[in-house]
Design a protein around this motif. Structure first.
Motif, short mmCIF file in Angstrom:
data_model
loop_
_atom_site.label_atom_id
_atom_site.label_comp_id
_atom_site.label_asym_id
_atom_site.label_seq_id
_atom_site.Cartn_x
_atom_site.Cartn_y
_atom_site.Cartn_z
N UNK A 149 0.47 9.63 -2.97
CA UNK A 149 -0.38 9.46 -1.79
C UNK A 149 -1.58 8.57 -2.09
N UNK A 150 -2.14 8.70 -3.28
CA UNK A 150 -3.29 7.88 -3.67
C UNK A 150 -2.91 6.41 -3.76
N UNK A 151 -1.76 6.12 -4.37
CA UNK A 151 -1.31 4.74 -4.49
C UNK A 151 -1.05 4.15 -3.11
N UNK A 152 -0.43 4.92 -2.23
CA UNK A 152 -0.16 4.43 -0.87
C UNK A 152 -1.47 4.15 -0.14
N UNK A 153 -2.46 5.02 -0.30
CA UNK A 153 -3.76 4.84 0.34
C UNK A 153 -4.46 3.59 -0.18
N UNK A 154 -4.45 3.39 -1.49
CA UNK A 154 -5.13 2.23 -2.07
C UNK A 154 -4.46 0.92 -1.68
N UNK A 155 -3.15 0.94 -1.47
CA UNK A 155 -2.46 -0.28 -1.04
C UNK A 155 -2.86 -0.66 0.38
N UNK A 156 -3.20 0.33 1.20
CA UNK A 156 -3.59 0.06 2.59
C UNK A 156 -5.04 -0.37 2.73
#
Length: 80
Positions: free
Chosen positions: A30-37
């Motif tokens: 979830x953190x990686x997905x958030x940082x990509x956005x």
């Protein structure tokens, strides 16, 4: 005949390890997905945020200064 149970040498099964690590793996995904956005702010937007932060720091500093300025004489009157 007695049912045989497979024990690992340390007494912890693979399922228990997976269950223990599952929340951390989900959090990292979830953190990686958030940082990509996330996107970097535009320079004008960054200036607005920096100015608002500076004004907030200045206001809090002045409020603290005036509270201390009022507190010192009142404290001297009470203590003396």
């Amino acid at each position: 005949m007695a049912e045989q149970q497979n024990y690992s040498p340390v007494g912890v099964g693979l399922d228990q390890i997976k269950e223990y690590l599952e929340p951390g793996v989900a959090f990292s995904k979830n953190s990686v997905r958030f940082l990509k956005r996330c996107t970097w702010p535009e320079p004008k937007e960054y200036q607005k945020i920096a100015l608002a932060t500076a004004v907030g720091f200045a206001m809090m500093g002045f409020i603290g200064f005036f509270v201390k300025l009022i507190h010192i004489p009142i404290n001297n009157i009470i203590v003396s």
